[in-house]
Motif scaffolding. Structure first.
Motif, PDB file in Angstrom:
ATOM      1  N   TYR A  24       0.857  -1.197   0.000  1.00  0.00           N
ATOM      2  CA  TYR A  24       0.000   0.000   0.000  1.00  0.00           C
ATOM      3  C   TYR A  24       0.886   1.237   0.000  1.00  0.00           C
ATOM      4  O   TYR A  24       1.901   1.282   0.704  1.00  0.00           O
ATOM      5  CB  TYR A  24      -0.889  -0.024   1.245  1.00  0.00           C
ATOM      6  N   THR A  25       0.513   2.222  -0.810  1.00  0.00           N
ATOM      7  CA  THR A  25       1.213   3.499  -0.823  1.00  0.00           C
ATOM      8  C   THR A  25       0.239   4.590  -0.401  1.00  0.00           C
ATOM      9  O   THR A  25      -0.817   4.775  -1.009  1.00  0.00           O
ATOM     10  CB  THR A  25       1.767   3.819  -2.221  1.00  0.00           C
ATOM     11  N   TYR A  26       0.582   5.307   0.679  1.00  0.00           N
ATOM     12  CA  TYR A  26      -0.275   6.366   1.201  1.00  0.00           C
ATOM     13  C   TYR A  26       0.558   7.629   1.384  1.00  0.00           C
ATOM     14  O   TYR A  26       1.558   7.624   2.104  1.00  0.00           O
ATOM     15  CB  TYR A  26      -0.901   5.938   2.519  1.00  0.00           C
ATOM     16  N   LYS A  27       0.173   8.678   0.669  1.00  0.00           N
ATOM     17  CA  LYS A  27       0.877   9.961   0.710  1.00  0.00           C
ATOM     18  C   LYS A  27       2.371   9.780   0.457  1.00  0.00           C
ATOM     19  O   LYS A  27       3.226  10.354   1.136  1.00  0.00           O
ATOM     20  CB  LYS A  27       0.633  10.662   2.044  1.00  0.00           C
ATOM     21  N   GLY A  28       2.673   8.955  -0.540  1.00  0.00           N
ATOM     22  CA  GLY A  28       4.046   8.752  -0.963  1.00  0.00           C
ATOM     23  C   GLY A  28       4.842   7.765  -0.142  1.00  0.00           C
ATOM     24  O   GLY A  28       5.996   7.469  -0.485  1.00  0.00           O
ATOM     25  N   ARG A  29       4.251   7.205   0.915  1.00  0.00           N
ATOM     26  CA  ARG A  29       4.975   6.257   1.767  1.00  0.00           C
ATOM     27  C   ARG A  29       4.518   4.834   1.463  1.00  0.00           C
ATOM     28  O   ARG A  29       3.330   4.516   1.545  1.00  0.00           O
ATOM     29  CB  ARG A  29       4.741   6.561   3.245  1.00  0.00           C
ATOM     30  N   ASN A  30       5.485   3.973   1.111  1.00  0.00           N
ATOM     31  CA  ASN A  30       5.184   2.566   0.836  1.00  0.00           C
ATOM     32  C   ASN A  30       5.141   1.780   2.141  1.00  0.00           C
ATOM     33  O   ASN A  30       6.006   1.947   3.008  1.00  0.00           O
ATOM     34  CB  ASN A  30       6.227   1.962  -0.096  1.00  0.00           C
TER      35      ASN A  30
END
Length: 476
Positions: free
Chosen positions: A266-272
């Motif tokens: 999952y990638t959320y706000k650029g963080r994997n």
């Protein structure tokens, strides 16, 4: 009729009292129920981890049959496909109607009883099988076009039938292939040759408790690193595929256990990150950077004893969680501020009050979720539904009381949903936001418990019931 002697009649109460005292004493002292086994829901035929303690030599068995040259370049590399979303944007257009004729059945193969699905890479199909004669887990490699078996690699291990045996999908890349067996034996091979690289026994190395119906977790490979949810002394680990070296471990201070669910990237706000639903709660773990493997966030609010579906994560930080056996569903809201993450409950509801699922993981597309409701979902039981992905308690449409389905799998190719029912009937349903639109259906064979995940590549579809796998051609 001759009357009983008066003396006998006087002794009769004493005799009856003696018999009664003797019977009660027998029950108290002998206990005729001492050999009975208490049956508990969900634990029928469960094999104790301590009941089998043989030494397992992972990868020791190998048979090579033939080589293969093929021009096929399509792939379905892991559980839920290359993007972990169960959606295929096909380079080969598939049929959307059967026209009263079964699609060509190119080949079939008998398998050990189970629900393990296949992975596909460049004309080769890989499936983890259990050979009941040899008593061995075996990764079997087949030619996708013909079904000819190319090689098999495995190891002897005792597996007792427990609503099936193998039930995981391999992860495959250009260089590696990774499997997880029913009792937590992990095997990493060279994809092309089947040569053994390394093996790992999760129960022995991490104290992992294997779930009730054996492992359902499908392994994941990201950037040549094997991602495994172990439970036990670590919750997740990352292992270098080339060497077998453990690169990182996620601590498990709350002793959360392995579930049947699989780890989702999952990638959320650029963080994997990696998101995993354990028995105990749900967690987000850093997938890259200098602190890979560290906990970014966690929540114990979703704590179910049996979890099969994997989490579905939306771009806006909503994380959809569901399970069977009356669990219903929960949606968490993930937030980030200056690199710190927090998670809170957005909504929770019972089966039938919104989208929930017992076994399969719903598909998210265009801001909506598509999934089959569990049997305890009230009026919506066993119906295919479309729900709002941001708030899955809002059902957009359902398939109706005349179109109910079982525990079988489904995937999406372009704008169609291909759904396999328990009896191996394949349905083609248009992906629609307006209502249920069935395009066609046909029974492929007399199937039993056709629950394994589907795989599709180059116009071919691999599917199976509990005892055999078949390949059909769906090219338009």
């Amino acid at each position: 009729m001759r009357a009983l002697p008066e003396r006998f009649l006087k002794l009769l109460p004493i005799v009856l009292i003696f018999i009664g005292i003797t019977t009660i004493g027998y029950w108290l002292l002998v206990n005729p129920t001492k050999d009975f086994t208490l049956s508990m829901p969900g634990k029928d035929h469960v094999v104790s981890r301590d009941s089998i303690s043989e030494q397992v030599s992972i990868g020791a068995l190998f048979e090579h049959f033939t080589d293969l040259s093929t021009s096929l370049k399509g792939s379905w590399t892991q559980f839920r496909g290359s993007n972990s979303d169960n959606i295929k944007h096909s380079e080969v257009k598939l049929i959307t109607r059967f026209g009263g004729k079964k699609p060509p059945l190119l080949w079939s193969v008998e398998l050990g009883e189970g629900h393990s699905g296949a992975a596909i890479y460049h004309g080769k199909a890989y499936v983890l099988d259990y050979d009941e004669v040899k008593k061995a887990d075996q990764l079997r490699c087949f030619a996708l076009e013909t079904g000819q078996e190319l090689w098999r690699r495995g190891y002897k291990v005792m597996i007792r039938r427990n609503h099936g045996m193998s039930r995981t999908v391999p992860a495959v890349t250009e260089k590696f292939i990774l499997t997880m067996g029913p009792r937590g034996h992990v095997m990493c091979l060279e994809r092309e040759t089947g040569n053994f690289i390394w093996g790992m026994d999760l129960a022995k190395e991490f104290g992992s408790e294997i779930p009730l119906w054996y492992t359902g977790q499908c392994p994941l490979i990201v950037n040549d690193v094997a991602i495994l949810a172990t439970g036990g002394s670590a919750l997740l680990i990352g292992v270098d595929c080339a060497s077998g070296k453990i690169l990182w471990k996620t601590p498990n201070p709350d002793a959360w256990k392995m579930s049947h669910s699989s780890v989702m990237p999952y990638t959320y706000k650029g963080r994997n990150m990696f998101v995993y639903t354990a028995v105990g709660g749900v967690i987000g773990v850093a997938a890259d950077g200098p602190k890979v493997g560290t906990v970014l966030w966690k929540s114990a609010k979703w704590n179910k004893s049996v979890v099969a579906p994997s989490p579905v994560c939306t771009p806006n930080g909503r994380i959809f969680l569901t399970a069977g056996y009356g669990a219903g569903a929960m949606v968490l809201q993930l937030d980030e501020s200056n690199g710190e993450y927090s998670v809170k409950e957005f909504t929770t509801y019972k089966p039938g009050d919104g989208l929930s699922s017992e076994q399969q993981t719903p598909i998210m597309s265009d801001g909506y979720l598509f999934g089959i409701m569990p049997k305890d979902a009230k009026m919506l039981r066993n119906q295919l539904v479309c729900a709002n992905a941001e708030d899955p308690s809002k059902i957009v449409w359902s398939s109706g009381s005349e179109s109910r389905f079982g525990l079988g799998p489904y995937l999406m190719v372009d704008d169609c949903i291909y759904l396999l029912n328990d009896d191996a009937t394949l349905y083609i349903i248009r992906k629609s936001l307006k209502g249920y639109e069935e395009l066609d259906h046909i029974q492929l064979f007399e199937g039993i418990d056709a629950w394994a995940p589907l795989a599709v590549a180059d116009g071919y579809m691999l599917l199976r019931d509990s005892k055999k796998m078949v390949c059909i051609q769906l090219k338009l």
